[in-house]
Write a protein that holds these residues in place. Structure first.
Motif, PDB file in Angstrom:
ATOM      1  N   ALA A   1      42.107  43.184  82.909  1.00 36.91           N
ATOM      2  CA  ALA A   1      42.251  43.042  81.458  1.00 36.91           C
ATOM      3  C   ALA A   1      41.535  41.789  80.974  1.00 36.91           C
ATOM      4  O   ALA A   1      40.844  41.803  79.942  1.00 36.91           O
ATOM      5  N   GLY A   2      41.682  40.691  81.716  1.00 34.87           N
ATOM      6  CA  GLY A   2      40.985  39.461  81.352  1.00 34.87           C
ATOM      7  C   GLY A   2      39.479  39.628  81.360  1.00 34.87           C
ATOM      8  O   GLY A   2      38.777  39.109  80.484  1.00 34.87           O
ATOM      9  N   LEU A   3      38.958  40.372  82.347  1.00 34.26           N
ATOM     10  CA  LEU A   3      37.520  40.623  82.418  1.00 34.26           C
ATOM     11  C   LEU A   3      37.051  41.384  81.184  1.00 34.26           C
ATOM     12  O   LEU A   3      36.026  41.029  80.575  1.00 34.26           O
ATOM     13  N   ALA A   4      37.778  42.432  80.808  1.00 35.38           N
ATOM     14  CA  ALA A   4      37.386  43.211  79.628  1.00 35.38           C
ATOM     15  C   ALA A   4      37.408  42.347  78.367  1.00 35.38           C
ATOM     16  O   ALA A   4      36.487  42.411  77.538  1.00 35.38           O
ATOM     17  N   LEU A   5      38.432  41.512  78.217  1.00 37.92           N
ATOM     18  CA  LEU A   5      38.535  40.657  77.035  1.00 37.92           C
ATOM     19  C   LEU A   5      37.417  39.613  77.014  1.00 37.92           C
ATOM     20  O   LEU A   5      36.831  39.336  75.956  1.00 37.92           O
ATOM     21  N   ALA A   6      37.110  39.044  78.174  1.00 39.65           N
ATOM     22  CA  ALA A   6      36.048  38.040  78.236  1.00 39.65           C
ATOM     23  C   ALA A   6      34.686  38.648  77.913  1.00 39.65           C
ATOM     24  O   ALA A   6      33.888  38.058  77.176  1.00 39.65           O
ATOM     25  N   LEU A   7      34.404  39.830  78.452  1.00 38.51           N
ATOM     26  CA  LEU A   7      33.131  40.486  78.157  1.00 38.51           C
ATOM     27  C   LEU A   7      33.016  40.809  76.679  1.00 38.51           C
ATOM     28  O   LEU A   7      31.932  40.679  76.073  1.00 38.51           O
ATOM     29  N   HIS A   8      34.107  41.241  76.075  1.00 37.74           N
ATOM     30  CA  HIS A   8      34.091  41.491  74.629  1.00 37.74           C
ATOM     31  C   HIS A   8      33.750  40.213  73.868  1.00 37.74           C
ATOM     32  O   HIS A   8      32.923  40.217  72.939  1.00 37.74           O
ATOM     33  N   ASP A   9      34.374  39.101  74.257  1.00 40.51           N
ATOM     34  CA  ASP A   9      34.140  37.847  73.539  1.00 40.51           C
ATOM     35  C   ASP A   9      32.720  37.339  73.741  1.00 40.51           C
ATOM     36  O   ASP A   9      32.144  36.726  72.832  1.00 40.51           O
ATOM     37  N   VAL A  10      32.128  37.583  74.898  1.00 37.12           N
ATOM     38  CA  VAL A  10      30.726  37.206  75.108  1.00 37.12           C
ATOM     39  C   VAL A  10      29.842  37.950  74.110  1.00 37.12           C
ATOM     40  O   VAL A  10      28.967  37.347  73.467  1.00 37.12           O
ATOM     41  N   GLY A  11      30.054  39.259  73.965  1.00 35.14           N
ATOM     42  CA  GLY A  11      29.270  40.033  73.017  1.00 35.14           C
ATOM     43  C   GLY A  11      29.459  39.572  71.588  1.00 35.14           C
ATOM     44  O   GLY A  11      28.505  39.490  70.810  1.00 35.14           O
TER      45      GLY A  11
END
Length: 549
Positions: free
Chosen positions: A215-225
């Protein structure tokens, strides 16, 4: 550990030995011992680490404990960001600012093969420690330490029991090195470093059995975009969706997994359902409440204001919610209220781009002198592309086209992949009479949007390029493609450095001022309004009446 039984014994002994004049103090102890300890509305202060090397792990564990308490039935968590601002503050300040009845303090130490945790639960009404305990966990059990501590705190508060028949999840057993990577990832996210967090979460999730890390990975990737202004990069989006799906498969009750799923879902309805489920699992989940506000911002600004207000009630230090609330107020032309929200923002704790909102508000109201003054007060205004773009647009609006063109050229050359830099340079080049040069600058942006399956961000950028060329028919045709694709409409409507698609079509900023009133664009705006209205109706059907609390 001390318990209420010991306090009761002390109260009884005191009552037997003391005189009547000491009764108020004895009565206070008795009520504390026999009644509810405190209301289960809690804030967790940053845990001490004892040494600098352990600080990232202690900060990360603080976030893990906050999330664990938020998932615990009956507990209301206040605050998830900016908790360092509470360190050293008086109890009265914490109780007032966070609207809590208790706070958790303590320390986390890394020991050979495991973790040692000390926690205290303190009533903000009088500063009494109503509970304390020492915990330790080693090996694969360390990852379950936050959940165990949260459950014990909930028990002291008299809550935390699951409904009859609902299964209890077994504590996590995660490789200790993976858990340490996860804690460092949480710390990086809390310090607004999503790219670093994504790398750490990806390593932590490598064994495929760590829902929180996925879940943290998905949230971090979203924030990078989001931070790069390209939220729909296909490779990154595919990775984020896969991580969110893995997290949900492993733990369908994890609020952060539903939050991640909602942020990366292609469908508006699916995104609404996922985000609503996150809030259902944790009613004070400020990131999920803010995400709901961002999702509905362009479609229903009034409802977005309510969500941002609820996010701020749950987390008073969540500055992005305050800034985005100001954006929603701008969409409704409530300039005074927008300025009031911006004045309450702690800029040193907000994302850098958010400081552009004061000059944005000035330009919206036609106060160009104030906009330039506000820009001059922002440190590093010529080091960040979103500030340079805003200054260039303000210069163009003020009729200072030579200065604006010089600014646009500097922006484009320094940040060649930043959409607005090329757009502004193309528009101002055309204004100087160089139509061929303007078309050459805009061509790559228009080509990127040429394919039927072009990304929504490419369509949004190309529409701005068409505006720069003064081509109302082309801009209208591109907007029609946006209207016809739900994923493109969501990207169009998402806030990009404080501006949404709806805000752009208000025509208050260069280069939109060139085309917004042209006949093809008037018709295109009507079609866009109809699409926004359909989305508004879908949101109302899914979420019901606007809830401000």
């Amino acid at each position: 550990m001390f318990t209420r039984r010991a306090v009761i014994a002390a109260a009884i002994s005191g009552a037997a030995l003391a005189g009547w004049w000491q009764w108020p103090a004895i009565h206070h102890v008795w009520r504390r011992a026999t009644g509810p300890v405190v209301e289960p509305v809690v804030v967790v202060l940053p845990l001490a680490s004892g040494d600098p090397a352990g600080a990232p792990y202690a900060r990360g564990f603080t976030q893990d404990l906050i999330a664990a308490l938020g998932r615990t039935p009956g507990v209301t968590m206040a605050g998830r960001s900016g908790m360092e601002r509470l360190e050293g503050r008086a109890l009265e300040y914490i109780a007032r600012e966070m609207n809590v009845s208790a706070m958790v303090t303590g320390s986390l130490r890394r020991e050979t093969g495991g973790l040692a945790l000390t926690l205290r639960l303190i009533a903000t009404s009088d500063g009494e420690a109503v509970w304390s305990n020492d915990f330790s966990a080693s090996g694969a059990e360390a990852a379950g330490l936050a959940a165990s501590a949260a459950q014990e705190i909930a028990s002291v508060l008299g809550v935390g029991n699951r409904p009859p028949g609902e299964p209890t999840r077994k504590p996590r057993r995660i490789d200790p090195s993976a858990y340490e990577l996860y804690l460092r990832g949480l710390d990086a996210m809390n310090r607004l470093q999503p790219a670093a967090a994504a790398a750490l979460f990806e390593q932590a999730a490598a064994d495929g059995q760590f829902a929180q890390a996925d879940a943290g990975l998905a949230l971090a990737l979203h924030d990078v975009g989001r931070d790069e202004g390209i939220p729909d990069d296909p490779d990154r989006l595919a990775r984020a969706r896969a991580a969110a799906d893995r997290a949900l498969q492993q733990n369908p009750e994890l609020p952060e997994a539903h939050l991640a799923k909602g942020l990366v879902s292609p469908s508006l309805d699916a995104a609404l359902a996922s985000l609503a489920r996150a809030v259902e699992l944790d009613a004070a989940h400020a990131p999920a409440l803010e995400a709901l506000g961002d999702l509905v911002l362009d479609f229903d600004p009034e409802r977005a204001i309510a969500f941002y207000g609820r996010a701020l009630a749950a987390d008073p230090f969540r500055e992005t919610s305050r800034v985005n609330q100001a954006t929603a107020l701008l969409l409704l032309n409530r300039w005074g209220l927008a300025r009031a929200e911006l004045l309450r923002t702690a800029w040193e704790h907000a994302p850098a781009w958010s400081q552009r909102m004061f000059p944005v508000l000035d330009i919206e109201q036609g106060k160009l002198g104030a906009a330039f003054a506000d820009l001059a007060r922002i440190p590093g205004v010529h080091d960040r592309p979103f500030f340079m773009a805003l200054e260039t647009a303000a210069l163009a609006a003020a009729g200072k086209r030579d200065e604006a063109l010089a600014g646009a050229a500097a922006l484009h050359e320094r940040f060649p992949d930043f959409c607005e830099g090329r757009v502004l340079r193309a528009g101002l080049t055309l204004d100087r009479g160089d139509a061929a040069g303007a078309r050459s600058l805009a061509a790559p942006l228009l080509e990127a949007a040429g394919a039927d399956a072009a990304r929504g961000s490419a369509l949004r950028c190309a529409t701005a390029a068409a505006a720069a060329l003064g081509d109302g028919e082309l801009a209208a045709a591109l907007l029609q493609r946006v209207v016809e694709r739900e994923d493109a409409l969501r990207t169009w409507s998402a806030p990009r450095f404080g501006q949404t698609g709806r805000g752009a079509l208000m025509g208050r900023f260069y280069p939109w001022t060139k085309i917004v009133d042209l006949p093809p664009m008037v018709q295109a705006r009507h079609r866009m309004d109809a699409a926004l209205a359909r989305a508004h109706d879908l949101i109302a059907a899914r979420l019901g009446p606007i809830a401000y609390k």
